[in-house]
Design an enzyme around this catalytic site. Structure first.
Site, PDB file in Angstrom:
ATOM      1  N   HIS A 184      10.307 -87.412  33.809  1.00 19.88           N
ATOM      2  CA  HIS A 184      10.962 -87.551  35.102  1.00 19.88           C
ATOM      3  C   HIS A 184      10.234 -88.524  36.024  1.00 19.88           C
ATOM      4  O   HIS A 184      10.340 -88.433  37.249  1.00 19.88           O
ATOM      5  CB  HIS A 184      11.077 -86.177  35.783  1.00 19.88           C
ATOM      6  CG  HIS A 184      11.953 -85.220  35.047  1.00 19.88           C
ATOM      7  ND1 HIS A 184      12.000 -83.873  35.344  1.00 19.88           N
ATOM      8  CD2 HIS A 184      12.812 -85.409  34.010  1.00 19.88           C
ATOM      9  CE1 HIS A 184      12.861 -83.268  34.536  1.00 19.88           C
ATOM     10  NE2 HIS A 184      13.358 -84.174  33.711  1.00 19.88           N
ATOM     11  N   GLU A 204      18.918 -90.622  26.714  1.00 18.07           N
ATOM     12  CA  GLU A 204      17.500 -90.992  26.779  1.00 18.07           C
ATOM     13  C   GLU A 204      17.079 -91.544  25.423  1.00 18.07           C
ATOM     14  O   GLU A 204      17.366 -90.949  24.382  1.00 18.07           O
ATOM     15  CB  GLU A 204      16.661 -89.757  27.165  1.00 18.07           C
ATOM     16  CG  GLU A 204      17.060 -89.192  28.518  1.00 18.07           C
ATOM     17  CD  GLU A 204      16.432 -87.840  28.824  1.00 18.07           C
ATOM     18  OE1 GLU A 204      15.450 -87.472  28.150  1.00 18.07           O
ATOM     19  OE2 GLU A 204      16.931 -87.156  29.727  1.00 18.07           O
ATOM     20  N   GLU A 246      16.352 -82.892  22.675  1.00 16.76           N
ATOM     21  CA  GLU A 246      15.541 -83.937  23.294  1.00 16.76           C
ATOM     22  C   GLU A 246      14.043 -83.703  23.084  1.00 16.76           C
ATOM     23  O   GLU A 246      13.311 -83.411  24.034  1.00 16.76           O
ATOM     24  CB  GLU A 246      15.853 -84.059  24.781  1.00 16.76           C
ATOM     25  CG  GLU A 246      15.876 -82.755  25.564  1.00 16.76           C
ATOM     26  CD  GLU A 246      16.137 -82.973  27.043  1.00 16.76           C
ATOM     27  OE1 GLU A 246      15.464 -83.835  27.653  1.00 16.76           O
ATOM     28  OE2 GLU A 246      17.006 -82.295  27.586  1.00 16.76           O
TER      29      GLU A 246
END
Length: 405
Positions: free
Chosen positions: A234, A264, A360
């Site tokens: 982040h 991503e 992820e």
């Protein structure tokens, strides 16, 4: 002149909301079932995600309280006068506006909706969101009421998506891919993280407007990180200029009426060293296995345990940084999270049809070590009756994402 503490204003016509009236009514019926089951006379919603979920209205707080009151026969948002009638236009249901002239007019607006003749005996609130200050004031008004937490029950209702929700999530995944493609077109030595991110964000916002011409447009963003800045998932973008051999992290986040989707990807610019290639391939191997494991009937924790074992075999488990995935729907970096549907060791939720989750995996190798940087891939899967559909189409891995300047 006597200025009101609160009032109603129907300025203009109701706007087209992201979902049909039938969809909002379905959600409200489920909510009222929770109310009946728990013997609640009223629920006071305060979070952005639940107010958006039940009404379509996404508030902008700026330090002011917002709410939504639900009873057996009423639903009404409560908004600040600074927003005028926009909350009414963008709400499924009624709206009451409170003014700034006196302190705590927000609370007076709540009382105006339910009336004073029959005060509620049992009230549901969101313990994970309501502030201590607001809770204290609510208890001072409803002195004979019992307050109960409904946040976990409401989270459970949001975890399984309707067909209308899945449609908007699929469009979000498609638009995230388009943003990723635009970012790749702009990657080159000497270009900044900031400028590359702007290109991806603009592409997505224009596509959202094309797909949803009647929507409001807010909160779509991109994190494009390079070099050391890839160590956190982040980390905000910076003005750093790209160099040959950089590890890159592409992260696109189209926001459609409060619904979050994401793409991503790990990339390298021009070239890659052996240690980095080995780390990247290990993360990709775990990602591929994770995609295979996501299916109905599987526990979230079981997926984590198997992927942990694979990371350990590959020699990278100690570099893993966070959970393997999470639910999708009404959420954002500003609000919302369905914590009961995350791919973590302490979550035993069983995957069911119409849940939507990501895969992820990420590892982070500290600066100064061979292969330093953050490696992360991210796909979104919709759980079906017998399997799961991967709705992310952007390619991943070294064979696709070593970008030539």
């Amino acid at each position: 002149m006597e200025r009101p503490d609160f009032f109603t204003l129907k300025n203009g016509d109701k706007a087209k909301l992201p979902f049909t009236d039938q969809e909002y009514q379905r959600r409200l019926t489920n909510l009222r079932t929770i109310m009946s089951k728990n013997n609640l006379d009223m629920i006071i919603l305060t979070s952005m995600h639940n107010i958006a979920y039940y009404t379509g209205f996404i508030y902008c707080s700026f330090g002011r309280p917002y709410g939504c009151i639900v009873t057996a026969n009423k639903i009404s948002t409560i908004s600040a006068n600074i927003d005028a009638s926009q909350p009414w236009r963008r709400s499924h249901g009624d709206n009451v506006i409170y003014t700034d002239w006196k302190r705590d007019n927000f609370l007076k607006a709540i009382v105006s909706i339910i009336g004073r003749d029959e005060p509620p005996k049992n009230i549901g609130i969101e313990n994970d969101h309501v502030t201590l200050d607001v809770k204290e004031k609510l208890t001072s008004i409803f002195t004979f009421s019992v307050f109960s937490d409904v946040s976990k029950d409401l989270m459970q209702l949001r975890m399984k998506k309707s067909s209308e929700e899945i449609e908007i999530i699929k469009n979000g995944a498609r638009i995230a891919d388009l943003g990723g493609e635009e970012i790749v077109k702009n990657i080159k030595v000497g270009e900044s993280e900031l400028e590359i991110a702007i290109a991806g964000r603009d592409k997505m916002e224009r596509e959202i407007a094309k797909t949803y011409p009647d929507a409001e447009y807010m909160d779509t963003w991109v994190w494009f990180q390079s070099g050391l800045n890839t160590d956190g998932a982040h980390n905000p973008k910076t003005n750093r200029k790209l160099e040959a051999g950089d590890i890159l992290s592409l992260n696109t986040f189209p926001m459609i009426s409060g619904y979050y989707t994401a793409l991503e990807r790990t990339l390298f610019l021009d070239k890659i060293d052996d240690a980095s290639l080995k780390a990247w391939e290990a993360n990709v191997k775990v990602h591929k296995r994770g995609l295979e494991l996501i299916k109905p009937g599987v526990k979230c924790s079981a997926i984590c345990h198997e992927l942990n074992e694979l990371f350990a075999e590959l020699g990278y488990l100690h570099y893993r940084t966070f959970g393997y995935g999470h639910s999708f729907g009404v959420l954002s970096h500003f609000y919302g999270r369905e914590a009961g549907l995350e791919l973590r060791e302490d979550i035993d939720t069983v995957l069911e049809e119409n849940m939507v989750v990501s895969m992820e995996p990420m590892i982070m190798i500290p600066d100064g070590k061979p292969g330093a940087g953050g490696y992360r891939e991210h796909d979104i899967l919709v759980i079906g009756k017998d399997n799961a559909e991967n709705i992310t189409k952007f390619p991943f891995g070294p064979e696709h994402n070593i970008i030539k300047s």
